[in-house]
Design an enzyme around this catalytic site. Structure first.
Site, PDB file in Angstrom:
ATOM      1  N   ALA A  55      -3.760   1.565  13.943  1.00  0.00           N
ATOM      2  CA  ALA A  55      -5.203   1.443  12.979  1.00  0.00           C
ATOM      3  C   ALA A  55      -6.105   0.673  13.522  1.00  0.00           C
ATOM      4  O   ALA A  55      -6.939   0.374  13.121  1.00  0.00           O
ATOM      5  CB  ALA A  55      -4.582   0.941  11.621  1.00  0.00           C
ATOM      6  N   THR A  64       3.927   1.131  -0.788  1.00  0.00           N
ATOM      7  CA  THR A  64       4.637   1.507  -1.947  1.00  0.00           C
ATOM      8  C   THR A  64       3.876   2.255  -3.202  1.00  0.00           C
ATOM      9  O   THR A  64       4.418   2.602  -3.966  1.00  0.00           O
ATOM     10  CB  THR A  64       5.213  -0.115  -2.278  1.00  0.00           C
ATOM     11  N   PHE A 118      -3.873  -0.533   7.335  1.00  0.00           N
ATOM     12  CA  PHE A 118      -4.676  -2.039   7.151  1.00  0.00           C
ATOM     13  C   PHE A 118      -5.538  -1.938   5.996  1.00  0.00           C
ATOM     14  O   PHE A 118      -5.267  -1.119   4.875  1.00  0.00           O
ATOM     15  CB  PHE A 118      -5.539  -2.396   8.324  1.00  0.00           C
ATOM     16  N   LYS A 170      10.468  -6.041  11.763  1.00  0.00           N
ATOM     17  CA  LYS A 170      10.089  -5.229  10.510  1.00  0.00           C
ATOM     18  C   LYS A 170      11.223  -4.646   9.515  1.00  0.00           C
ATOM     19  O   LYS A 170      10.986  -4.516   8.419  1.00  0.00           O
ATOM     20  CB  LYS A 170       8.958  -4.311  11.073  1.00  0.00           C
ATOM     21  N   LYS A 172       0.997  -1.434   0.085  1.00  0.00           N
ATOM     22  CA  LYS A 172      -0.050   0.101   0.079  1.00  0.00           C
ATOM     23  C   LYS A 172       0.736   1.405  -0.001  1.00  0.00           C
ATOM     24  O   LYS A 172       0.508   2.104  -0.804  1.00  0.00           O
ATOM     25  CB  LYS A 172      -0.837  -0.056   1.288  1.00  0.00           C
ATOM     26  N   TRP A 193       7.299  -0.904  -7.649  1.00  0.00           N
ATOM     27  CA  TRP A 193       8.192  -1.539  -6.981  1.00  0.00           C
ATOM     28  C   TRP A 193       9.419  -1.628  -7.688  1.00  0.00           C
ATOM     29  O   TRP A 193      10.625  -1.265  -7.441  1.00  0.00           O
ATOM     30  CB  TRP A 193       7.971  -2.764  -6.414  1.00  0.00           C
ATOM     31  N   PHE A 216       4.092  -8.959  -8.798  1.00  0.00           N
ATOM     32  CA  PHE A 216       5.217  -9.529  -8.307  1.00  0.00           C
ATOM     33  C   PHE A 216       5.785 -10.366  -9.303  1.00  0.00           C
ATOM     34  O   PHE A 216       5.093 -10.779 -10.110  1.00  0.00           O
ATOM     35  CB  PHE A 216       4.656 -10.477  -7.275  1.00  0.00           C
ATOM     36  N   ARG A 264       2.121   8.248   6.901  1.00  0.00           N
ATOM     37  CA  ARG A 264       2.174   8.068   8.193  1.00  0.00           C
ATOM     38  C   ARG A 264       3.793   7.926   8.600  1.00  0.00           C
ATOM     39  O   ARG A 264       4.525   7.377   7.894  1.00  0.00           O
ATOM     40  CB  ARG A 264       1.468   6.970   8.613  1.00  0.00           C
TER      41      ARG A 264
END
Lengths: 556, 556
Positions: A274, A74, A302, A106, A72, A410, A382, A95
């Site tokens: 969230a 990206t 989310f 992460k 999201k 990406w 992908f 954010r």
């Protein structure tokens, strides 16, 4: 071998933030530099442009997140670059990442591949200090609260009924549940407490929903900290420290400007949870973008059931924002997972499972339609996606009349979303009938039921006895005329995190309510929400390092 | 009516920090701006000037502090301005104020009157985020330590024998002694813990004693966190997070430049506790000043018995610094208090009491002589000082052959210390025989006895049984070849905080030792040292406020 996000970010030759700001018409008088590549933007800039018409507002949301990844942020970054590329004056509002999770599983978080914001290391570390300021403000409330109790407790605070926790921007499970004030009397009054991670502090939600420094101060004063022995609420303003808190946050309230890898202007500001909060960047950042740019691309936490719903029901309502279009991000991998494929098998082609998983996507589309907004599906490509899968998805969209675009941001940055950008320009020109889903004056039960039925597809809502008692109390106290902030698992449309796809024939259970009176919403908890994460067995911190020249590794 | 420090600071028209830096020959390539009036100075600047000869180094210290106030920072700032005024290229190196106490009794701290550093509000609030970075690094150690225990405890850490505490930059007594990890097993292992205030974290001491980023990383790795079940030490490097910690501190390790009210360059960097740590600003800041300026004025915490001793025995030893002269600050008020006058009666003239109080001053002079350094007494003038008192003090100095100067920097800024500056220039040209007081290879007992006898005037030192056992352990572990950091009350030369003046016929009791292995010293505790302050009944926070334009009040 692919480069890591950090390597790609480190290869970027950044422009001075002064030059990035100039592209969007922000002069040096409105910038406060934090090094050469970050700046705080003055609130005065927004004040001076108050009467200017807003640009177009695009929300990027997603299907329910899976382990497979959606992309999201990206997509948000890549789309912003693409819009700039086709000649549209565009800003991006994101954010702020929290430092705590960086050391856990992460690593960093600021887009990915060739659709990132930079300087990546700084954004993921202390950035301009906003998180630290919020931590300080939150803990100043705790220190003053416990000091008040220790020094005589004039407000008659019931130590069994404190509604405020301490916080740290750290994944630290041992601080979830603690006993404080042990030892001699000089160590204060013993009571139970716990730490949240900073992004779960109400101060964060308040900062993000404030429309000015004075609005911030007022909201800080309204935050509930405890009840007295007569069960009457005690607020921050009763402790008389809202002025000190606002002072502590005087810089944190100003949006932060950085750039994309393609040197387009981005505001990164605020990052509330969230679930127990609304999961969007600050109203001030979004509004600043809207006044300066013709297009603003922003995101919410989310999937659309949580992020978009709160963006459209809470943030836009408080900020008077009028969104123009919604992007729903999905990946073929994630759709397959929603269609029942195990994570390990996602590399295998599986058209049927993918089409089955589209039920999840369809439900979110339905939600966006309910809000009266045009939308487009962005498929974040992908390498493992097969031509048959892509074709089947395109056909599915065509059959159901959904706008759709393949996104390769990406791998290609803005060039990977030119089609998406062009389609969005058209969508934004369509008239729309955006309206929040419910009236804040409806009853708490009715507001929650509306969200559960329309957005989740539930048959109805059950309220535990505790929740019912709380609703009765809130009605008495006049706390019932606020929007609802649903705390639900992000993994499923239902409150069962194992239910992928689009579950039917289910009810939602609201177990508990929590008033976020400074933020201005009532949180409805449908399950246990962890507001302090833990570290994994091998934390990412173990791989992080820096050399003499300041070169960083391991912040992936 | 006098103006408050904040009002004076707010009236100052600041110069852009670029222009302040230019005065001392620092170019933009070595600056990282934090707004217009603060900047981080690159470590590369120091590296490039490594072989340049150092300028003169002046330490400002004081008599034992009393409630009456001495004005050490004020004198340091005013003296720096005065030296610049008489044409000497001078920089000032100061400690960073801690945010926690700002909300308590103290308000801000950055000099006073017309001898202040600015921007006062920023320096006293988040400044450039160094404290927050230290808090984060400290708590990352705790989170990783407890996570290690929770995830299987491969290092066999004894949870009854953890040597590391969490920290916050907040005066919060209820966090002194806490029980963590309560509740279900997923909340980690239950054990006792506590929070220090951030400036008491060993990370702060380490940062201040590091001579490069790599030295910082090495020292961070050496920090002791716990013992295993065989009572063997476990270090940060055993947790494998010294790289992550150094990364977290990558900006915090760079000195911060600000300006005096008279626009002279100041580095403010690091502020460790002056009891359980060494109480001086960073070696890197002092060294940077020494390479760029002809004169560097710096200070150390509390009186000469603690601050100067540690500056000369710890900081100068680790940093290879060669001080040239010492200023001993006193006020007539404080001397009267040392002479037995009650705080309430300090306004009354009392020549005899003042002369009696000079015994305290004489002892500190004696200490400075023992270190082989020339000195001057600076009398920080107060409105209540009477001509007879001033004359009596001048005569006392003359009789004993002490250089002395009346300083009016609070009221006049640099103009108030022209004589002091001129005398210091002469003192700095004198050859001196500076040497630390003891050899690090002496035994722990001998080093402590040397300090107690020479600096405090004690007859000897008693070691509790606990201390004796610890010394035996440290000898075994090879931790005995380090300098000693004495933790003693700052109020008295003895370990009895009620004993003003210059006590005689007393012994010092060392109750406990603590190894600060990253910092590189052994702390010897002579009493209970509180490493987490509390808030008073009416915290300063209650009077703080900010208006729509960002104007702050109550940060006095």
């Amino acid at each position: 071998m692919f480069k890591t996000d950090l390597e790609i970010a480190q290869e970027c030759k950044l422009e001075h933030i002064r030059d990035v700001a100039a592209k969007i018409g922000i002069g040096e008088e409105d910038l406060e530099y934090y090094g050469n590549y970050k700046a705080k933007v003055s609130l005065d800039l927004l004040r001076r442009n108050e009467n200017k018409e807003d640009g177009k507002l695009i929300l990027v949301t997603a299907i329910n997140p899976t382990k497979a990844g959606e992309g999201k942020s990206t997509t948000t970054v890549g789309l912003g670059d693409a819009l700039n590329k086709i000649g549209k004056k565009t800003m991006i509002a994101l954010r702020e990442p929290s430092l705590g999770p960086v050391f856990g599983l992460k690593g960093g978080a600021a887009g990915g591949g060739y659709a990132q914001v930079v300087p990546m290391e700084d954004i993921n570390l202390h950035f301009t200090g906003d998180m630290h300021a919020i931590t300080t403000a939150n803990n100043l409330v705790s220190a003053c609260l416990d000091n008040h109790i220790h020094q005589g407790n004039e407000l008659d605070i019931d130590i069994e009924h404190v509604a405020w926790k301490r916080c740290l921007d750290m994944n630290d499970r041992t601080l979830r549940s603690i006993e404080i004030g042990q030892g001699p009397k000089a160590n204060g009054v013993e009571r139970h407490d716990g730490f949240n991670i900073t992004v779960a502090s109400e101060v964060m939600a308040v900062l993000c929903l404030s429309t000015s420094l004075m609005d911030l101060k007022r909201r800080l004063g309204e935050m509930l900290v405890a009840y007295n022995s007569k069960s009457e609420p005690i607020y921050v303003k009763d402790l008389k420290i809202e002025g000190a808190l606002a002072m502590v946050l005087k810089d944190a309230i100003k949006p932060n400007m950085v750039q994309t890898l393609e040197h387009n202007p981005v505001l990164i500001h605020g990052g509330p949870f969230a679930n127990i909060a609304h999961g969007c960047n600050s109203i001030l950042a979004t509004k600043t973008c809207l006044k300066l740019a013709d297009y603003t691309v922003t995101e919410a936490g989310f999937g659309a059931d949580l992020g978009a719903e709160k963006f459209l029901d809470i943030k836009c309502r408080f900020g008077g924002l009028k969104p123009n279009a919604v992007v729903i991000v999905a990946t073929i991998r994630a759709l397959k997972q929603h269609g029942g494929v195990a994570y390990e098998d996602l590399k295998e082609e599986n058209v049927d499972a993918m089409l089955e998983g589209c039920a999840n996507l369809a439900k979110h589309i339905d939600t966006v339609k309910h809000f009266g907004l045009p939308y487009i599906i962005a498929i974040n490509e992908f390498a493992t996606d097969t031509p048959s899968e892509v074709e089947a998805l395109q056909n599915w969209c065509k059959e159901h009349g959904h706008a759709m675009s393949l996104s390769q941001v990406w791998a290609k940055g803005g060039d990977g979303a030119i089609d998406l950008a062009n389609q969005l320009v058209e969508l934004c020109d369509q008239p729309n009938s955006y309206a929040p889903l419910y009236d804040v004056n409806d009853s708490i039960e009715h507001k929650i039921e509306t969200i559960a039925k329309v957005v989740y597809g539930a048959d109805g809502v059950d309220f535990t006895e505790e929740a019912q008692q709380q609703i009765a109390l809130y009605n008495t106290l006049g706390w019932d005329k606020m929007p609802i902030c649903m705390a639900k698992t992000q993994m499923s449309l239902s409150d069962n995190d194992k239910a992928y796809g689009a579950p039917i024939n289910f009810r939602i259970t609201v177990r508990e309510l929590r008033p976020s009176l400074g933020a201005g919403f009532i949180v409805a908890l449908t399950g246990k929400v962890l507001t302090m994460p833990g570290l994994p067995k091998a934390p990412a911190a173990l791989n992080m390092d820096i050399n003499e020249e300041g070169h960083i590794v391991g912040l992936f």
